[in-house]
Enzyme design. Structure first.
Site, PDB file in Angstrom:
ATOM      1  N   SER A   1       0.824  -1.211   0.000  1.00 43.39           N
ATOM      2  CA  SER A   1       0.000   0.000   0.000  1.00 43.39           C
ATOM      3  C   SER A   1       0.860   1.263   0.000  1.00 43.39           C
ATOM      4  CB  SER A   1      -0.950  -0.047   1.201  1.00 43.39           C
ATOM      5  OG  SER A   1      -1.974   0.888   1.073  1.00 43.39           O
TER       6      SER A   1
ATOM      7  N   ASP B   1      10.351   6.070  -9.839  1.00 46.86           N
ATOM      8  CA  ASP B   1       9.944   6.848 -11.006  1.00 46.86           C
ATOM      9  C   ASP B   1      10.731   8.150 -11.132  1.00 46.86           C
ATOM     10  OD1 ASP B   1       8.078   4.956 -11.750  1.00 46.86           O
ATOM     11  OD2 ASP B   1       6.431   5.920 -10.676  1.00 46.86           O
TER      12      ASP B   1
ATOM     13  N   LYS C   1      -0.785  -4.477  -3.144  1.00 45.87           N
ATOM     14  CA  LYS C   1      -2.108  -3.954  -2.774  1.00 45.87           C
ATOM     15  C   LYS C   1      -2.203  -2.495  -3.217  1.00 45.87           C
ATOM     16  CE  LYS C   1      -5.514  -3.281   0.848  1.00 45.87           C
ATOM     17  NZ  LYS C   1      -5.852  -1.912   0.404  1.00 45.87           N
TER      18      LYS C   1
END
Length: 698
Positions: free
Chosen positions: A466, A477, A491
């Site tokens: 999560s 990124d 998740k």
């Protein structure tokens, strides 16, 4: 003379199983509140769930199959003829739920209950027959029967249960119990199961039906009964005056899915993810067998007042034989904010006669003191604030890089993951959240400046989930640092809790996406540098759950790249692999991971011959023990005589000091510690490669 008087006892029992419908068992029926709740749940799924839910015949077939799986996953009680009168639900279940007409679904449960009751009475009668167990012969018991056909004849199930009874007895015999003890213990087990079965209420059956309904949509959408709603996620979370573990059903067993950061179980160091709990005892009381027991009933046994002790009979995750259990004791406690607070340490890395200092910040969860924050207090506690303090502390010690340790971090407050990323970037987007209507909200860091702009690493594992995945994905990124470890949980969904007229529904309403447009759902975050893992992704993680939502993408957003770690990956991986080959703990981790997978694939059945069973078990344990002792010899540690001794129940020492690199910690959790130390090595390589590149550019 009656029919039964003319038959042998064993034949009579078989006939009873075929024709009996115990009058003592009251037929359970849905209440009006449950009928209305079913309609509300169906409407919530159709109009509020993130996925496009269509209650058609295809859904009905899937939900009906799931209901049968919940009722009798091992095809051990129901005959095909028992199911036949209810086969129309394969096409009608959608209308049944939409209209709240649950009588047929309840009737199928009643049939299962009759069969289950009769079978337990059959087992008890067998034990009363002056039973002396014989463990000769060449029989084997199939362990996984989810894909087996439904039995046509009662005699087929009798044969299965003959083997099951023998296996139950053999399991006890292998713990050095004599025949009398075996019979007494099995009688207690079956009587307990029968007693619990007789206590089943309509709410229990309604919960099973709704589990089938919601479970066909996604694994995180679920119905919570009024009792369960008193403590959110009571079926899985024991952190409130419990042991601090998240549990889930795994067939007939209860499995540890993860440990609550700072909780009693983690502090005790006696439980690990994928361990199976087979019995529970209070203080010095008798152990209660929980195989086949409902999850919430197991939770009730484990929960208790702070300061009291609970004993668990546990089969370790790496065990391939259910007889190899061990009893552990945990003192119940509550988990407070301080137990979950971020903490740092400095590790030393020696290179060419020079000592380099690297910082490690362990972040167990993403937390915030909501009450203090909403009250407007200036000094409220939060993950971001605590990590910021640790960064300043490490900077004063002139560390050459910082590793964020997110292993076992199951998430928490999204706002904290968002603000924490802001400590390492100069404003920008951090995560996209897409709702059921397709609208995308973009969250980001709006504060100018960074607190730390030096070399950064992120360490993750299969239990990083999560919010942890959001942070790791954003760092990756942005090219802000190196992500190391194993594939994360996956998740990437958001749930909300809504009241029903009767109970509550936890509903998946949105999905997380990285700023690159990739979802974190199902696939998680793939590290730049992979570490082997003992956590099997087929048993732990989103992809292991039935009906998990798929991975997909949305449009990426504009963001600034801070670096290009991918330029250095070949060199970093090469250096890491060379060190790992020379590191006994990493070699062990890789070989043990491969061996565990191999043994699980091989163990599809167990021998009912005692000598053969012992030979197979000893051969498997010998392989595991050999790997452990290879590691110990390489490290100069004392070798073990038994594989069961590999798990040291001694709690870890307090790691709150600056120097957590202690021999004590390395010996007690050597593999975990090896990962931290290797993450430091990799980060130092990265820092030096970056520095060399900047020097060349000058």
């Amino acid at each position: 003379m009656s029919l039964f008087a003319t038959l042998s006892r064993s034949v009579a029992l078989t006939v009873m199983l075929v024709i009996a419908s115990p009058a003592a068992l009251a037929q359970l029926e849905p209440t009006e509140e449950q009928r209305q709740a079913a309609v509300e749940i169906a409407d919530s799924l159709r109009y509020g769930h993130y996925a496009d839910v269509n209650f058609d015949e295809a859904w009905s077939e899937e939900a009906f199959d799931r209901y049968l799986e919940i009722l009798d996953s091992q095809r051990a009680y129901l005959l095909d003829s028992d199911i036949a009168p209810y086969r129309h639900l394969e096409t009608d279940l959608a209308d049944t739920v939409l209209e709240g007409e649950l009588d047929e679904a309840f009737a199928l449960y009643d049939r299962l209950s009759e069969r289950h009751t009769a079978r337990l009475e059959w087992l008890l009668d067998r034990l009363d027959d002056d039973t002396t167990f014989n463990f000769d012969g060449d029989g084997r018991l199939e362990l996984e029967r989810e894909d087996a056909d439904w039995a046509e004849r009662q005699s087929d199930l009798d044969a299965l249960w003959e083997k099951r009874l023998k296996n139950d007895a053999l399991t006890l015999a292998l713990t050095d119990q004599d025949n009398e003890q075996i019979v007494d213990n099995l009688r207690q087990r079956y009587e307990g199961q029968l007693s619990r079965l007789e206590q089943t209420e309509a709410e229990d059956v309604f919960g099973l039906i709704m589990a089938a309904v919601t479970g066909t949509i996604d694994p995180h959408t679920s119905y919570l009964s009024p009792r369960q709603g008193e403590s959110f996620d009571i079926q899985m979370s024991l952190s409130l005056e419990g042991i601090g573990a998240l549990l889930q059903s795994d067939g007939e067993y209860v499995k540890v899915s993860s440990l609550v950061a700072g909780g009693p179980a983690e502090r005790a160091g006696v439980l690990e993810p994928a361990d199976r709990i087979i019995a529970v005892g209070q203080e010095d009381g008798e152990m209660v067998n929980v195989i086949g027991m409902r999850l919430d009933n197991v939770v009730d046994l484990i929960r208790g007042p702070k300061g009291s002790q609970v004993r668990l009979d546990v089969v370790p995750a790496q065990a391939v034989d259910m007889t190899r259990s061990q009893t552990v004791t945990i003192t119940r406690d509550t988990v407070d904010l301080e137990d979950q607070a971020a903490q740092s340490e400095v590790i030393d890395v020696e290179r060419n006669g020079t000592t380099h200092r690297l910082g490690v910040i362990e972040i167990p969860t993403f937390y915030v003191d909501f009450d203090a924050w909403q009250a407007g207090e200036d000094d409220y506690r939060s993950t971001t604030r605590d990590v910021a303090k640790e960064i300043e502390h490490l900077k004063r010690q002139d560390v050459e890089g910082i590793v964020l340790d997110l292993r076992n971090n199951g998430g928490g407050a999204l706002q904290e993951a968002n603000s924490l990323i802001g400590l390492f970037i100069d404003r920008g987007p951090t995560v996209q959240v897409r709702d059921a209507d397709g609208r995308i909200n973009l969250y980001g860091d709006s504060d100018a400046g960074t607190l730390y702009d030096g070399p950064l690493g992120v360490l993750v594992n299969r239990l990083s989930a999560s919010a942890s995945e959001i942070l790791a994905g954003a760092i990756q990124d942005y090219g802000r640092g190196i992500v190391m470890g194993s594939q994360t949980f996956g998740k990437g969904t958001v749930q909300t809790l809504s009241d029903l007229n009767h109970g509550e529904i936890k509903l998946t309403r949105a999905k997380f996406y990285r700023i690159s447009g990739d979802s974190t759902q199902n696939r998680g975050v793939e590290p730049d540098i992979q570490f082997p893992s003992l956590l099997d992704p087929e048993r732990i993680g989103e992809s292991s759950l039935d009906h998990a939502l798929e991975w997909d993408t949305v449009q990426d957003v504009q963001y600034r790249r801070y670096g290009e770690p991918e330029r250095y990956l070949n060199a970093l991986v090469s250096a890491h692999e060379q060190r790992a080959d020379d590191n006994p703990n990493f070699r062990y981790l890789e070989r043990q991971s491969a061996l565990s997978r191999e043994l699980r694939e091989q163990t599809t059945s167990v021998s009912l011959n005692r000598e053969q069973r012992e030979r197979e078990s000893q051969a498997q344990e010998a392989e595991q023990l050999s790997l452990e002792n290879q590691r110990r010899r390489a490290l100069g540690l004392e070798e073990l005589e038994e594989w069961s001794d590999a798990r040291d129940p001694t709690p870890l020492a307090d790691n709150g000091s600056d120097n957590g690199n202690s021999e004590e910690d390395e010996e007690k959790r050597p593999v975990e510690r090896a990962q931290v130390l290797e993450a430091g090595e990799i980060l130092l390589d990265y820092a030096q490669l970056q520095s060399a590149q900047r020097f060349v550019k000058r």
